[in-house]
Write an enzyme that holds these catalytic residues in place. Structure first.
Site, PDB file in Angstrom:
ATOM      1  N   GLU A 264     -26.052  23.348 -37.097  1.00 23.77           N
ATOM      2  CA  GLU A 264     -26.747  23.449 -35.751  1.00 23.77           C
ATOM      3  C   GLU A 264     -26.303  22.796 -34.768  1.00 23.77           C
ATOM      4  OE1 GLU A 264     -30.980  22.374 -35.521  1.00 23.77           O
ATOM      5  OE2 GLU A 264     -31.575  23.308 -37.294  1.00 23.77           O
ATOM      6  N   GLU A 318     -37.919  29.795 -28.895  1.00 23.88           N
ATOM      7  CA  GLU A 318     -39.224  29.956 -29.969  1.00 23.88           C
ATOM      8  C   GLU A 318     -40.204  29.237 -29.092  1.00 23.88           C
ATOM      9  OE1 GLU A 318     -37.738  28.932 -34.243  1.00 23.88           O
ATOM     10  OE2 GLU A 318     -36.285  28.142 -33.072  1.00 23.88           O
ATOM     11  N   LYS A 321     -42.897  26.418 -30.810  1.00 29.40           N
ATOM     12  CA  LYS A 321     -42.359  25.040 -31.320  1.00 29.40           C
ATOM     13  C   LYS A 321     -43.088  24.239 -30.542  1.00 29.40           C
ATOM     14  CE  LYS A 321     -38.514  24.271 -32.966  1.00 29.40           C
ATOM     15  NZ  LYS A 321     -37.063  24.000 -33.289  1.00 29.40           N
ATOM     16  N   GLU A 327     -37.613  21.751 -26.894  1.00 24.39           N
ATOM     17  CA  GLU A 327     -37.428  22.507 -28.076  1.00 24.39           C
ATOM     18  C   GLU A 327     -37.649  23.805 -28.057  1.00 24.39           C
ATOM     19  OE1 GLU A 327     -37.259  20.889 -31.439  1.00 24.39           O
ATOM     20  OE2 GLU A 327     -36.266  19.525 -29.945  1.00 24.39           O
TER      21      GLU A 327
END
Length: 505
Positions: A264, A318, A321, A327
């Site tokens: 990542e 996303e 999250k 985030e």
């Protein structure tokens, strides 16, 4: 028979030639903590329209794995941390996991790696940590039982916080509290030829040190660099520094030959008002310059000549999250398949025909060429290449197989990239500065079939070797050069094939 053998040899030689779209080192994370994601079939088409060659899943969603069947895209699947107790305690549970999540799809779906747990060592749960290696071992045995051992690797993913020291990179070491458990895991990875997967995030490094010079260092932008006095290396970007710190930590444990995979890394495009760093400009700069850096094939200072396999976080935002807004804002693409910002992942980006180098940007009156200074260091010039190629210019000609790839050295590649950026810019003196490593010249630096745009055609001429080219010996540095002997081998093999065909007629 002889003809068949020779043609087989010919195919082997041809396989050594680079493909402009073959970038197996670029991957992406496909997170699913969202309620607005497009169907897997549409995502598979999106991925195929890019130069992304690998996808990492955090689980083993059968719909996604099936959608990627036949695409040739490498797939990383993972077990949840909650699966570790059963996988560690019962070999049958591991066999069942492989039977359910691998065998129905492989080999049509190109599963290449199974990550057992994610950042388990950070859990602070001693029972879970103690179950990690036994779970990995049982998954490995389950693969071997169905003749997939070695074809599909087994690893686990770590956060950068497993390092106790990372500055300077040559002093990288694992935190003392993790070393005992990591030693056996590293031995397993070494024995099975599996990679050490880690999550380096210059984004978080900048948040902890939000100075302007730190931002430039993190974004691969021109900067003064950070010296490692132990090695004499000056690091020009945070990514290389973090990855080399991991390499040093592995070396300190006796496992320097274990491959590193960046599981990542990424940069948020937006965040809360009190967050430092998130913005579209910064996200585009980091991810775009990272991709350009990987494509340069230069590797890192301690691991030269091979780009580190890197999975960018993430494919989509996303929206479910938790945590700060950042985030939920790491996506490279929107859920309607459009780019959140362009980082050069479209198949037509960064890999255009080498002939494109001969086109002068329209509407601009050329006043010369921008080239690198003789006294600039390789580290400074590589940083300039990474930055310039991340600005949307066509760096395809200096990639393997391009018209300007040879001579394969940093000075020549930097001169081309600097000039391409300069010709695209308003051509102010500051557009050819690159932290004082570039200068404007009236002498055409074009040579052979490598044409530098600009200059108005008045000074010099194409086809003349420029000062960056050693006409006596083409230098082949350490970043994946296509050496002239390959072409000689191909010519020789073609002659042999012709002779054998003639004899057998």
């Amino acid at each position: 028979m002889a003809i068949s053998i020779c043609f087989s040899l010919l195919l082997i030689v041809l396989s050594q030639f680079p493909s402009s779209h073959a970038e197996p080192f670029i991957g992406v994370n496909y997170g699913q903590v969202a309620d607005n994601l497009p169907p897997p079939s549409e995502t598979a088409k999106l991925i195929q329209s890019t130069s992304i060659q690998k996808v990492r899943l955090y689980g083993a969603d059968p719909a996604i794995i099936k959608a990627l069947a036949g695409t040739g895209v490498g797939i990383v699947i993972g077990t949840a941390n909650g699966d570790l107790p059963s996988l560690a305690a019962d070999p049958n549970a591991a066999s069942q996991w492989i039977s359910s999540n691998v065998l129905p799809f492989y080999p049509a779906s190109k599963i290449i790696l199974i990550t057992v747990g994610n950042e388990v060592l950070l859990s602070k749960d001693p029972n879970l940590v103690s179950q990690l290696l036994p779970a990995m071992q049982n998954v490995q045995k389950a693969l071997e039982a169905v003749s997939l051992g070695g074809k599909i690797k087994v690893s686990t993913v770590h956060a950068m916080s497993v390092l106790g020291s990372s500055e300077p990179p040559s002093s990288g070491s694992f935190a003392s509290g993790y070393q005992a458990g990591l030693k056996d895991i590293l031995q397993f990875l070494s024995d099975t030829g599996s990679p050490f997967a880690i999550n380096p995030y210059p984004f978080f490094a900048y948040q902890s040190d939000p100075r302007p010079e730190t931002l430039a260092f993190c974004l691969f932008q021109p900067n003064a660099g950070r010296p490692d006095h132990n090695t004499g290396i000056t690091y020009m970007n945070m990514f290389d520094a973090q990855v080399d710190a991991v390499h040093s930590a592995l070396k300190s444990m006796g496992f320097e030959k274990v491959e590193i995979v960046v599981a990542e890394t990424g940069w948020a495009s937006r965040g809360d008002p009190n967050e430092v760093g998130p913005s579209v400009d910064n996200a585009k700069a980091y991810n775009g310059n990272l991709i350009a850096h990987l494509r340069s094939m230069v590797g890192t200072p301690l691991m030269p000549g091979k780009p580190v396999d890197t999975y960018i976080f993430a494919l989509y935002d996303e929206n479910l999250k938790s945590g700060p807004s950042s985030e939920r804002a790491f996506g490279l693409f929107k859920t309607d398949h459009s780019m959140a910002y362009d980082v050069g992942l479209a198949k037509s980006s960064g890999s255009s025909s080498s002939n494109s180098s001969s086109q002068t940007p329209s509407g601009k009156a050329s006043t010369g060429w921008c080239v690198s200074k003789k006294d600039a260091t390789d580290e400074q010039l590589q940083s300039s290449i990474d930055w310039a190629c991340g600005q949307g210019i066509d760096c395809g000609p200096i990639q393997p197989g391009g018209a300007c790839f040879e001579p394969n050295n940093v000075a020549s590649h930097a001169a081309f990239a600097m000039n391409m950026y300069y010709q695209k810019s308003p051509k102010r003196p500051t557009d050819c500065d690159f932290s004082q490593t570039a200068t404007i010249t009236s002498q055409n630096p074009s040579y052979n079939s490598c044409v530098y745009p600009g200059g108005g055609g008045g000074a010099g001429s194409a086809g003349v070797m420029n000062k960056y080219v050693n006409s006596d010996k083409i230098e082949s540095k350490k970043n994946g050069a296509v050496e002239s002997k390959v072409y000689s081998s191909l010519s020789f093999l073609l002659i042999v094939v012709s002779l054998i065909v003639h004899v057998n007629m």
